[in-house]
Design an enzyme around this catalytic site. Sequence first.
Site, PDB file in Angstrom:
ATOM      1  N   THR A 137       0.818  -1.215   0.000  1.00  0.00           N
ATOM      2  CA  THR A 137       0.000   0.000   0.000  1.00  0.00           C
ATOM      3  C   THR A 137       0.851   1.264   0.000  1.00  0.00           C
ATOM      4  OG1 THR A 137      -0.168  -0.233   2.406  1.00  0.00           O
ATOM      5  CG2 THR A 137      -1.989  -1.083   1.104  1.00  0.00           C
ATOM      6  N   CYS A 160      -5.716  -0.336   9.965  1.00  0.00           N
ATOM      7  CA  CYS A 160      -4.301  -0.640   9.736  1.00  0.00           C
ATOM      8  C   CYS A 160      -3.446  -0.215  10.926  1.00  0.00           C
ATOM      9  CB  CYS A 160      -3.830   0.086   8.470  1.00  0.00           C
ATOM     10  SG  CYS A 160      -2.070  -0.057   8.149  1.00  0.00           S
ATOM     11  N   PHE A 211      -7.263   4.122   5.655  1.00  0.00           N
ATOM     12  CA  PHE A 211      -6.586   3.134   6.504  1.00  0.00           C
ATOM     13  C   PHE A 211      -7.565   2.220   7.233  1.00  0.00           C
ATOM     14  CE2 PHE A 211      -3.368   6.498   6.135  1.00  0.00           C
ATOM     15  CZ  PHE A 211      -2.263   5.754   5.783  1.00  0.00           C
TER      16      PHE A 211
END
Length: 1063
Positions: free
Chosen positions: A268, A405, A398
């Site tokens: 990512t 995350c 996120f």
Amino acid sequence: MTTPIPCPPALPLLGHTTQIDSEVPQRTIDLLADQYGEIYRLNFIGRHTYFVSSYGMQDELSNDKRFQKTVSGSLKQLRAGMGDGLFTAYADEPNWGIAHRLLMPVFSTAKVRDMFPDMIDIASQMLAKWERFGPRHVIDPSEDFTRLAFDTITLCAMSHRLNTFYSESTHPFVQAMVDFLLESGKRANRLPIVQSMMRGVNAKYEEDMKTMNELVEELIADRKKNPTDKPDLLNLMLKGIDQKTGQGLSDQSIRQNLLTFLIAGHETTSGLLTFTLYYLCKHPEAMRKIREEVDEVLGEGSIQLDDIPKLKYTTACLREALRLSPPATTRGVKALEDTIVAGSSGKYEIKKDEVLVMITGKCQTDPKVWGEDAREFRPERVYGENFEKLPPNAWQPFGYGMRACIGRPFAWQEAHIALASVIQKFDIIMDDPSYTLELKQTMTIKPKGFYIHAIPRNRASVPVAVSLSGPLTSAPSAPRRSSSEAGETKGEPKHKLYVVYGSNTGTSQTFAQRIASDAPSHGFKATLGTLDSITEHVPTDGPIVVVTASFEGEPADNAAHFYEWLQSLKGKEMEGVKYSVFGCGNSDWVRTFQRVPQAIDTLLEERGGKRLNERGVGDAQAADFFQKFDEWEAKLWSALATEYGLEDTEQKASVNGISLKTVDSGTSRASILRQPDADLGRVIENRLLTSPNAPAKRHIEFQLPETMTYRAGDYLSILPHNPSRDVHRVISRFALNAEEQIVLSSQGPTSLPVDKPISIFALLSGYVEISQPATTRDLRSLLAVESSPTTKAALEDLAGSYAEKVMGPRLSILDILEDHADIALPFATFLEMLPPMRVRQYSISSSPLHDAQRPTLTVSVVEAPALSGRKDPFLGVASTFLAVLRAGDVVQLAVRAATAAFHPPEDVAVPMVMFAAGSGLSPMRGFLQERAAQKKAGRNVAKSTLFFGCRSPQEDFLYADSDLKEWQELGIVDVRPAFSRRSEESDGCKYVQDRVWKDRAIVREAYDNKSARFFTCGSGKMAQGVKKVLTQMIKEAHSCSDEEAAQLFERAIQGRYATDIFE
């Protein structure tokens, strides 16, 4: 009462599986959201899923008491390798809780700060590589940011160096991971029995997992062999004890979580950095602002830990890139109980355990939160307090809650270091300035085909040569003549000359190339390149010649960064710069005609530069466009001769020293098999829309390459071939063999294919413009070669009455040569005189909601009596090329984005008022096709109004009995025609503007009470007629003067009126 959730048509058993784009599934998910609105249902094999795309629904689903993260679909398939690791664990699996409690502290803000030196270490390796390879090197930022993120996670979290920047290829883990993620996504939509029969695919899947686990085992073995007291992620996994349960991680859980961090810890972040760099390259103002911030905060020194909080605009750029293109595209939850979810269009019933997937990019571009420009990159909207004022859960790249995350602080610090360091040390330019975003997808998305050059910023103020297609490249000192066709060579040029251009369609580049080619014969050594290549480094050791265009008031793609930078200057930064400017434009755009060239000319002088001669003005719609350039160029050389004390020499017939030699007589032909590449589209359908009595208009459908996408309102850029008739005219005039193979060579910049064999026919067909009117320069060149006194007198007469006898009747060089067979013009010189073949842009007449891979064009075929009186008709180059295409033919094409304003409103409740004539209907058809798809999907679509002009309902009322009829019956459009030859059938209205005036009450109502958006597409004459009528309506309503009405019109159209005008 609840609202039914819409669902596209599906196949039995397979459901919607076959409708999902196999290469980029997210493309299908997004298009369906555009069509069906804030929620829709898809059925896959054995399961169904709801997809949501509005902020309001994302906000409601971000409630851990009602909804819980779900592991389903492709995420469930990842468990084959990642098991119950943090990313793929089910909510009730105990290993998730143990790992989460143990490992969260490693990624706390304080611990991540301690990783700063290691992050700097890896970032410096990437910067050193870019410096070492130099500015000519084409960089794949996605690949290098993957190396960066991969090396960073292994060093910071596992104290292990992979050193991928010191190897040619990426680590085997990376390719295995990519293949593993791709296959996992595909497995989610396969029947088990089908999967079981794919033995080769299954074996590869197992091999990829083995390759990934080999690195994991290597990391664990290395740590056990070389123990350390460093409290990194790997040590915590091996030795940590969960205080709540008193348990540590099992060996299997250690392997699975290590694999999770190796994948999620770099995939990512590399996507985030690549997307951010892309958006900065496409938005020069943002690039300038981030550069100014980085220079102010970092200065000449390396980034320090305390610098990161000061990089507020850098933070905003990263946030905005994550808003528009979150690498993790979706987030899935399941309902913990039967519930009702409220949306803007209704209330929807959701059963317990049903899965809802938030389309993060769509939720984060909801116009209700972000405005009508929600799809535009504007970092200011997430800068400082603007970000703090956002409603809850509006920005969620996120994730959310307990399953969000845990590596966010790590990724955020790493991204700031990398981006700021790159901006500090390099000017970043795209290898292809016209590139528009294409995606590639595994479990995340990244830009595909996005390449850059990194030019060191600590260079002197001289251009850096990078590539022929973009930044500056040097021309030779003087042309070497290798054949008897070349003219005499003068001595070595003594003065440098920099020729820079801004060009989207190729015209400005052609002019710039001509100046660079002419330079040696005038005593200058030319360097040729884009305006962007001299941003912040304008040369002072030689004059600069700027040839640039203006597109609806905006600079060309390869001039945008220079233009933004020049506008930002405040002092006398251009002292010592000597310059001249020639501007290209189209006077049909009255408000913005020559805006960019004029601004550059003015700003260069205001900032201390010395103008060498007056700015040249070229009007593309005027008959004397090329003549104006020739006249200006003659004045340029005269001014340069005066400035540098040189002899003002007259241009010779041959300038660039094009020479050719025959390598194959063409008596035998090799059979060559060709494979289509990624830039080739295929014709699906080509049909005539008009009757035999009307000028031909055709409907052409193309199959795009898989990675290419478009929006309603965009263009297809077509690279055509000259009509075969005209190619054979040239071959006949010069007594050539069409199949003869030749090799061209050139001692200066040229658009001709040099140093490789090419047939005469292919050369003339695809590389030069044969039908372009001759210029006075061309006539001088013809006069300079041998011919009879009678012919010379005729040429002198043409030159003396140029406007009347050449430009007016559009007399080409070929026409003149055919009329005067005794002109002894060498073929090489003829080639050199011709402009290079240009791409042609056509408005797309379809919507991706109808078919994302099959855009259509609605094209007027230009075939008309020659103005010169010649018996053969004049043939439009591109339209003739398109007209004869057949299904299956391959065409070189590209999608070019329209201006931000020339797209249908995001809010389907906003009506459109459209003005079009002839093939100007193209984009309007695309707009209406999009609204029709949305209406059929159950959305509440406003009715629009189309004013359309053509000859008669029997001859050329395009799509009248098909699409327009269907869409009127559907209730999405009211068509108001004007028939120029049958006005009695259109309420006495002959032209579009007549119909607008007759129905002005409808137009006024749409503007005043319905917040309608207005669009015009057609010829300049039609557009001016519409503008005049709209202005007259304002005058009537306000009882004001013509001047006051014109001013009110300009204010009224701001943000609500977009035009697309063609010649």
